[in-house]
Design a protein around this motif. Structure first.
Motif, mmCIF file in Angstrom:
data_model
loop_
_atom_site.group_PDB
_atom_site.id
_atom_site.type_symbol
_atom_site.label_atom_id
_atom_site.label_comp_id
_atom_site.label_asym_id
_atom_site.label_seq_id
_atom_site.Cartn_x
_atom_site.Cartn_y
_atom_site.Cartn_z
ATOM 1 N N ALA A 171 -3.479 -2.097 -17.155
ATOM 2 C CA ALA A 171 -3.542 -1.689 -18.561
ATOM 3 C C ALA A 171 -3.046 -0.261 -18.757
ATOM 4 C CB ALA A 171 -4.972 -1.817 -19.064
ATOM 5 N N ALA A 172 -3.242 0.574 -17.745
ATOM 6 C CA ALA A 172 -2.793 1.965 -17.826
ATOM 7 C C ALA A 172 -1.351 2.132 -17.366
ATOM 8 C CB ALA A 172 -3.710 2.845 -16.984
ATOM 9 N N ASP A 173 -0.694 1.017 -17.053
ATOM 10 C CA ASP A 173 0.675 1.041 -16.524
ATOM 11 C C ASP A 173 0.765 1.914 -15.278
ATOM 12 O OD1 ASP A 173 3.314 0.249 -16.424
ATOM 13 O OD2 ASP A 173 4.030 1.906 -17.682
ATOM 14 N N GLN A 174 -0.254 1.809 -14.444
ATOM 15 C CA GLN A 174 -0.292 2.522 -13.171
ATOM 16 C C GLN A 174 -0.651 1.539 -12.045
ATOM 17 O OE1 GLN A 174 -3.154 5.685 -13.823
ATOM 18 N NE2 GLN A 174 -1.576 7.071 -14.583
ATOM 19 N N PRO A 175 0.213 0.557 -11.829
ATOM 20 C CA PRO A 175 -0.112 -0.448 -10.808
ATOM 21 C C PRO A 175 -0.184 0.160 -9.420
ATOM 22 C CG PRO A 175 2.193 -0.606 -11.429
ATOM 23 C CD PRO A 175 1.555 0.363 -12.387
ATOM 24 N N LEU A 176 -0.893 -0.517 -8.550
ATOM 25 C CA LEU A 176 -0.953 -0.131 -7.151
ATOM 26 C C LEU A 176 0.394 -0.480 -6.524
ATOM 27 C CD1 LEU A 176 -2.863 0.946 -4.951
ATOM 28 C CD2 LEU A 176 -3.585 -1.411 -4.550
ATOM 29 N N ARG A 177 1.101 0.535 -6.090
ATOM 30 C CA ARG A 177 2.463 0.317 -5.581
ATOM 31 C C ARG A 177 2.423 0.087 -4.076
ATOM 32 N NH1 ARG A 177 3.671 4.167 -9.922
ATOM 33 N NH2 ARG A 177 4.971 3.052 -11.446
ATOM 34 N N ILE A 178 3.089 -0.973 -3.661
ATOM 35 C CA ILE A 178 2.938 -1.523 -2.314
ATOM 36 C C ILE A 178 4.297 -1.618 -1.648
ATOM 37 C CG2 ILE A 178 2.138 -3.540 -1.012
ATOM 38 C CD1 ILE A 178 0.575 -4.212 -3.745
ATOM 39 N N GLY A 179 4.327 -1.313 -0.358
ATOM 40 C CA GLY A 179 5.500 -1.558 0.464
ATOM 41 C C GLY A 179 5.170 -2.586 1.529
ATOM 42 N N LEU A 180 6.035 -3.575 1.696
ATOM 43 C CA LEU A 180 5.834 -4.643 2.685
ATOM 44 C C LEU A 180 6.921 -4.543 3.745
ATOM 45 C CD1 LEU A 180 4.620 -7.390 3.681
ATOM 46 C CD2 LEU A 180 6.248 -8.506 2.130
ATOM 47 N N ILE A 181 6.496 -4.556 5.011
ATOM 48 C CA ILE A 181 7.445 -4.583 6.122
ATOM 49 C C ILE A 181 7.331 -5.935 6.810
ATOM 50 C CG2 ILE A 181 8.248 -3.426 8.209
ATOM 51 C CD1 ILE A 181 6.601 -0.985 7.345
ATOM 52 N N GLY A 182 8.374 -6.726 6.711
ATOM 53 C CA GLY A 182 8.382 -8.053 7.318
ATOM 54 C C GLY A 182 8.164 -9.138 6.289
ATOM 55 N N ALA A 183 9.204 -9.928 6.021
ATOM 56 C CA ALA A 183 9.110 -10.973 4.997
ATOM 57 C C ALA A 183 9.116 -12.356 5.626
ATOM 58 C CB ALA A 183 10.262 -10.838 3.999
ATOM 59 N N GLY A 184 8.406 -12.495 6.748
ATOM 60 C CA GLY A 184 8.255 -13.795 7.382
ATOM 61 C C GLY A 184 7.178 -14.628 6.696
ATOM 62 N N LYS A 185 6.536 -15.517 7.443
ATOM 63 C CA LYS A 185 5.571 -16.459 6.862
ATOM 64 C C LYS A 185 4.410 -15.740 6.182
ATOM 65 C CE LYS A 185 3.701 -20.566 6.234
ATOM 66 N NZ LYS A 185 4.257 -21.506 5.244
ATOM 67 N N PHE A 186 3.777 -14.802 6.881
ATOM 68 C CA PHE A 186 2.622 -14.095 6.326
ATOM 69 C C PHE A 186 3.049 -13.269 5.119
ATOM 70 C CE2 PHE A 186 -1.721 -13.012 8.007
ATOM 71 C CZ PHE A 186 -2.166 -12.351 6.867
ATOM 72 N N GLY A 187 4.154 -12.535 5.267
ATOM 73 C CA GLY A 187 4.638 -11.720 4.169
ATOM 74 C C GLY A 187 5.005 -12.543 2.956
ATOM 75 N N ALA A 188 5.653 -13.684 3.181
ATOM 76 C CA ALA A 188 6.042 -14.543 2.064
ATOM 77 C C ALA A 188 4.817 -15.084 1.335
ATOM 78 C CB ALA A 188 6.910 -15.693 2.564
ATOM 79 N N MET A 189 3.776 -15.438 2.082
ATOM 80 C CA MET A 189 2.565 -15.942 1.444
ATOM 81 C C MET A 189 1.911 -14.861 0.585
ATOM 82 S SD MET A 189 0.952 -18.388 4.432
ATOM 83 C CE MET A 189 -0.364 -19.068 3.421
ATOM 84 N N PHE A 190 1.922 -13.613 1.084
ATOM 85 C CA PHE A 190 1.399 -12.523 0.263
ATOM 86 C C PHE A 190 2.232 -12.341 -1.002
ATOM 87 C CE2 PHE A 190 1.974 -7.988 -0.823
ATOM 88 C CZ PHE A 190 0.733 -7.771 -1.415
ATOM 89 N N LEU A 191 3.533 -12.342 -0.862
ATOM 90 C CA LEU A 191 4.414 -12.146 -2.016
ATOM 91 C C LEU A 191 4.216 -13.231 -3.064
ATOM 92 C CD1 LEU A 191 7.638 -11.114 -0.074
ATOM 93 C CD2 LEU A 191 6.324 -9.645 -1.616
ATOM 94 N N SER A 192 3.949 -14.443 -2.626
ATOM 95 C CA SER A 192 3.770 -15.536 -3.583
ATOM 96 C C SER A 192 2.616 -15.275 -4.533
ATOM 97 C CB SER A 192 3.546 -16.857 -2.848
ATOM 98 O OG SER A 192 2.248 -16.915 -2.268
ATOM 99 N N GLN A 193 1.621 -14.495 -4.089
ATOM 100 C CA GLN A 193 0.463 -14.178 -4.929
ATOM 101 C C GLN A 193 0.539 -12.793 -5.546
ATOM 102 O OE1 GLN A 193 0.036 -17.493 -4.682
ATOM 103 N NE2 GLN A 193 -1.953 -16.828 -5.476
ATOM 104 N N ALA A 194 1.183 -11.852 -4.849
ATOM 105 C CA ALA A 194 1.246 -10.483 -5.361
ATOM 106 C C ALA A 194 1.930 -10.419 -6.711
ATOM 107 C CB ALA A 194 1.968 -9.582 -4.358
ATOM 108 N N GLY A 195 2.944 -11.238 -6.904
ATOM 109 C CA GLY A 195 3.634 -11.262 -8.188
ATOM 110 C C GLY A 195 2.804 -11.818 -9.316
ATOM 111 N N ARG A 196 1.697 -12.466 -8.979
ATOM 112 C CA ARG A 196 0.794 -13.050 -9.973
ATOM 113 C C ARG A 196 -0.482 -12.228 -10.147
ATOM 114 N NH1 ARG A 196 2.937 -17.507 -7.053
ATOM 115 N NH2 ARG A 196 3.967 -19.030 -8.406
ATOM 116 N N THR A 197 -0.576 -11.117 -9.455
ATOM 117 C CA THR A 197 -1.802 -10.319 -9.469
ATOM 118 C C THR A 197 -1.620 -9.099 -10.353
ATOM 119 O OG1 THR A 197 -2.268 -11.007 -7.187
ATOM 120 C CG2 THR A 197 -3.498 -9.132 -8.047
ATOM 121 N N PRO A 198 -2.270 -9.056 -11.515
ATOM 122 C CA PRO A 198 -2.174 -7.855 -12.362
ATOM 123 C C PRO A 198 -2.630 -6.615 -11.599
ATOM 124 C CG PRO A 198 -3.242 -9.661 -13.535
ATOM 125 C CD PRO A 198 -3.138 -10.089 -12.101
#
Length: 453
Positions: free
Chosen positions: A12-39
């Motif tokens: 709401a404050a337009d100050q999202p928690l900014r995240i860096g991901l190293i490695g876009a394999g199976k685990f990383g992809a599963m996280f990304l699938s939900q991170a884009g849906r998490t306000p």
């Protein structure tokens, strides 16, 4: 219990928690699938050795193409998109990124990334449990000195087990055993990547569609991953391995408290306060009823007759005397749950499990008779598997940690089933991972104790 509301405030404050991901394999992809849906989450950067592979992962999970920015990190931060790069140092150099996730699975990379995080004042979530088993106790101490969080990854079994142990202790219940389930037979220690999909129970075609690496998944089958994860649990909770490592007793969910109690009382444990992995298969290969292959558990003790009576009143699965009881979670969702760790670190400054001492180690063990001059191929490969050992024993014997048993040459033969030692291999003492591990060994050897500072 307030993580979602805290994230909503950041959004709401337009100050999202900014995240860096190293490695876009199976685990990383599963996280990304939900991170884009998490306000409240903004995955600002993804670093991968192959940016094309990272883009393919995003496409596979349905990540909107317009959010996979082609610019630089500044553009991604300004536009709310995701910068994709192979320049991991540039990711750490972005001041706005608060939490970095290492999902590489490579021990040397994990050590390097952890130390970059400390140098840049960023929290790190270590999905890379291989790095944690190799040098986590030292890295956690370095993180504390740097004033940042070093955390195990929620969704992976070690952090879930740590949560259950913390729950029991906070309730005043002594923890007798804690661990996870897996599919195991004694013959699996010699499995190679050539055997893995048949034993794992899926087709090679389905494995390829899921982006599953045969050597990595073979480490789940040959006992290595279980040893790595239980070393992390031991180091984070103060629980300890049995002298001979993991026994993998075959047991179902309803019999946990009966089997996982001290041997002197009819169970299989060498001592109270033990990490152990249970098998979903009986030793004849038949399936255990209500197995815990995908789950985690704890066994705890009633500290009084009154509490023992309460166990009975509320229907807990207990041992025949009602003294020990068990609780379990039948599944874990790895990357789908990883946002819990990211939120804990970024919002609360707390880990979802972190090493507090050095109690368990994972030792490279020969899968077959090995010859001088052979090159070791590491976790899940053709030459070695990882055996859990009390850290004090590993240190006293000079054992070679599994996390360093890749790409190095044997100086002399090693018999099948024997633990490898430093003297058995040719090691580059100047390698940063070797130096880090040796520093940790000297640190704990000098202190004469396995407790962390």
């Amino acid at each position: 219990m307030n993580l979602h509301s805290l994230l909503a405030r950041r959004a709401a404050a337009d100050q999202p928690l900014r995240i860096g991901l190293i490695g876009a394999g199976k685990f990383g992809a599963m996280f990304l699938s939900q991170a884009g849906r998490t306000p409240g989450f903004h995955v600002a950067a993804i670093a991968d050795l192959s940016p094309e592979r990272a883009r393919a992962s995003l496409q596979r999970i349905g990540w909107p193409e317009e959010r996979a920015g082609a610019g630089d990190i500044d553009a991604a931060l300004a536009q709310g998109t995701t910068w994709i790069t192979d320049d991991v140092e540039a990711l750490f150099g972005a001041d706005a990124i608060e939490v970095v996730i290492d999902a590489t699975g490579h021990p040397a990379a994990g050590i390097r990334h952890a130390r970059l995080a400390f140098a840049h004042g960023k929290h790190i979530v270590m999905v890379n449990v291989e790095a944690d088993a190799l040098a986590g106790p030292l890295l956690a101490a370095e993180a504390e000195r740097a004033g940042v969080v070093y955390s195990l990854a929620y969704g992976d079994q070690p952090a879930l087990i740590c949560e259950m142990v913390d729950w029991a202790r906070t309730c005043g219940l002594p923890v007798i055993a804690a661990g996870k389930g897996t599919k195991y037979l004694p013959s699996y220690h010699s499995l190679t990547p050539d055997d893995v999909w048949e034993r794992y129970g899926i087709s090679p075609e389905d494995a390829a569609r899921g982006g599953m690496n045969p050597q990595m998944f073979n480490s789940f089958m040959d006992g290595t991953k279980s040893a790595i994860e239980m070393a992390s649990v031991a180091n984070a909770t103060g629980l300890t391995p049995a002298p001979d490592g993991l026994a993998f007793p075959p047991v179902g969910a309803e019999d946990l408290a009966r089997v996982l109690r001290p041997a002197a009382e009819g169970g299989c444990l060498s001592h109270k306060g033990q990490v152990e992995v249970v098998s979903s298969l009986a030793r004849d290969g038949s399936e255990i009823d209500r197995d815990l292959r995908w789950g985690v558990y704890i066994v705890f003790e009633a500290p009084s007759d009154y509490v023992k009576h309460c166990f009975s009143e509320y229907g807990l699965a207990s041992d025949p005397e009602g003294r020990y009881a068990a609780m379990y979670k039948p599944y874990h969702l790895i990357g789908l749950e990883l946002g819990i760790s990211v939120a804990y670190a970024g919002l609360l400054g707390q880990p979802t499990g972190a090493p507090r001492g050095w109690n368990g180690d994972v030792v490279a063990t020969a899968k077959r008779d090995l010859k001088a001059g052979e090159t070791l191929d590491g976790e899940g490969g053709y030459t070695v598997w990882g055996k859990l050992m009390p850290a004090a024993d590993s240190l006293a014997r000079g054992c070679l940690p599994l996390g360093l048993a890749q790409g190095i040459t044997l100086a002399r033969p090693v018999a099948e089933g024997a633990a490898l030692c430093w003297d058995d291999v040719v090691v580059d003492a100047d390698d940063p991972s070797v130096a880090c591990r040796r520093d940790m060994e000297r640190h704990f050897s000098a202190r004469g104790s396995q407790a962390a500072e």
